[in-house]
Write a protein that holds these residues in place. Sequence first.
Motif, mmCIF file in Angstrom:
data_model
loop_
_atom_site.group_PDB
_atom_site.id
_atom_site.type_symbol
_atom_site.label_atom_id
_atom_site.label_comp_id
_atom_site.label_asym_id
_atom_site.label_seq_id
_atom_site.Cartn_x
_atom_site.Cartn_y
_atom_site.Cartn_z
ATOM 1 N N ASN A 6 0.835 -1.194 0.000
ATOM 2 C CA ASN A 6 0.000 0.000 0.000
ATOM 3 C C ASN A 6 0.873 1.249 0.000
ATOM 4 O OD1 ASN A 6 -2.809 -1.165 0.423
ATOM 5 N ND2 ASN A 6 -1.697 -2.089 2.133
ATOM 6 N N ASN B 47 -0.871 -1.056 -4.264
ATOM 7 C CA ASN B 47 -2.161 -0.376 -4.192
ATOM 8 C C ASN B 47 -1.864 1.112 -4.007
ATOM 9 O OD1 ASN B 47 -4.923 0.269 -3.709
ATOM 10 N ND2 ASN B 47 -4.620 0.002 -1.507
ATOM 11 N N ILE C 52 -2.657 4.890 -3.540
ATOM 12 C CA ILE C 52 -3.663 5.826 -3.029
ATOM 13 C C ILE C 52 -3.092 7.227 -3.147
ATOM 14 C CG2 ILE C 52 -5.076 6.502 -1.042
ATOM 15 C CD1 ILE C 52 -4.507 3.605 0.033
ATOM 16 N N ASP D 29 -3.591 11.234 -2.435
ATOM 17 C CA ASP D 29 -4.310 12.027 -1.435
ATOM 18 C C ASP D 29 -4.129 13.510 -1.754
ATOM 19 O OD1 ASP D 29 -5.578 12.724 1.092
ATOM 20 O OD2 ASP D 29 -3.552 13.177 1.803
ATOM 21 N N SER E 147 -6.978 4.405 -5.750
ATOM 22 C CA SER E 147 -7.946 5.155 -4.947
ATOM 23 C C SER E 147 -7.505 6.612 -4.882
ATOM 24 C CB SER E 147 -8.053 4.603 -3.523
ATOM 25 O OG SER E 147 -8.532 3.280 -3.524
ATOM 26 N N SER F 42 -8.089 10.063 -2.491
ATOM 27 C CA SER F 42 -8.625 10.678 -1.273
ATOM 28 C C SER F 42 -8.656 12.190 -1.451
ATOM 29 C CB SER F 42 -7.755 10.297 -0.071
ATOM 30 O OG SER F 42 -8.061 11.114 1.039
ATOM 31 N N LYS G 40 -13.322 5.679 -7.621
ATOM 32 C CA LYS G 40 -12.014 5.828 -6.968
ATOM 33 C C LYS G 40 -12.040 6.832 -5.822
ATOM 34 C CE LYS G 40 -9.039 4.731 -10.978
ATOM 35 N NZ LYS G 40 -7.870 5.202 -11.758
ATOM 36 N N ASN H 85 -12.771 9.010 -2.502
ATOM 37 C CA ASN H 85 -13.130 8.844 -1.091
ATOM 38 C C ASN H 85 -12.932 10.193 -0.402
ATOM 39 O OD1 ASN H 85 -13.121 5.623 -0.755
ATOM 40 N ND2 ASN H 85 -11.435 6.237 -2.080
ATOM 41 N N SER I 58 -11.062 5.933 8.075
ATOM 42 C CA SER I 58 -11.527 5.935 6.682
ATOM 43 C C SER I 58 -10.390 5.554 5.741
ATOM 44 C CB SER I 58 -12.067 7.326 6.318
ATOM 45 O OG SER I 58 -13.178 7.665 7.113
ATOM 46 N N LYS J 272 -9.682 1.757 5.393
ATOM 47 C CA LYS J 272 -10.577 1.002 4.507
ATOM 48 C C LYS J 272 -10.061 0.949 3.075
ATOM 49 C CE LYS J 272 -14.603 2.281 7.302
ATOM 50 N NZ LYS J 272 -15.869 3.061 7.351
ATOM 51 N N LEU J 273 -9.129 1.839 2.742
ATOM 52 C CA LEU J 273 -8.585 1.873 1.389
ATOM 53 C C LEU J 273 -7.411 0.910 1.214
ATOM 54 C CD1 LEU J 273 -8.518 5.744 0.740
ATOM 55 C CD2 LEU J 273 -10.392 4.127 0.377
#
Length: 324
Positions: A25, A51, A53, A55, A90, A92, A114, A116, A310, A313-314
């Motif tokens: 991650n 993965n 993410i 932000d 994802s 954020s 995607k 959040n 939160s 969860k990603l």
Amino acid sequence: DKEIYGIRKYFKTSLDLIQKYNINNVIISSPPHSMQLIGIKLKKQLGERINLIIDYRDSWNTTKIFRKNIWILNYISKKMEYLVLKNADSISIVSIAMKNKILNMFPNLELNNKFNIIMNGFDKILLSKIDFGNNTNNKIMNIGYFGSISDEKSSYRNITSFLNILLLFKNPIILNLYGNINISPKWPLILKEKIKINNNVSHKKALTLMKQMDILMLLHSESDGADEVLTGKLFEYISIGKPILSIGPNNFGASLFIQKENLGYTMNINNKKEMLNKLNIIYKDWTQNKMIKYNLDNIQQFSRQAQFNSFLKLLREEDNNVCY
């Protein structure tokens, strides 16, 4: 931004850490937005092994603050953001307004699933360690502002309109400014006892001082991108439990949030008459001990700890190792 020159170094360091600790991650937070280019390189090298993410604490090309003025630079910047969003697993972001503007800018990308919304928050653990002492009962209404502020036309935190309102305000009041205060020397001379300019203070000291104010002020003067602004300072103010005065254009995200959650008062920075009327209302509420109050038990959802949940969860469940 200038951090782009360090991308190769940051990429190599990230790749070494990912391989050494078997990290699956990866979270890349911005601004500076050039940091997001690391994610493209990592995805190209490692593919679905990670993965990714991304932000956004501030948006990239949808707001005047970060948008490039030269068309070729603007084109390149949008192209880079397009690739970043395309490669992300994802995304954020801090507000619905930010999401909608990104969707409108890149309609050809499948992004809806995607997104959040993970807002900034306050640190309830830090707050629990601070001795606030007795809440001060001020004999004069004290407004507190903490952070950077300016009276320059180019600033998106231009306080000139509010200072002019203080000049017209007939009742005793004190505006306390703490932080990087860049205003003309004329203001203390003409406002006299209505304004106090202070230097930067530590984070813990700032929180203690906030508690001593009657109302805490936010200010944003630039309408372009104001709908996306839910600054971290807003949530620190909320954690203190004092009513908040949010000053900005009608689309200011913080003002809309405060209205929705009934956390204080708002002013349209472009309406001089409304600003003066609202200040008189606030002062009347203060003299009658009727200022807006809210239950601290109802704000725990805005803590950083709740926001971290939160984020969790990603993450891929099979491996919670994270490179941030």
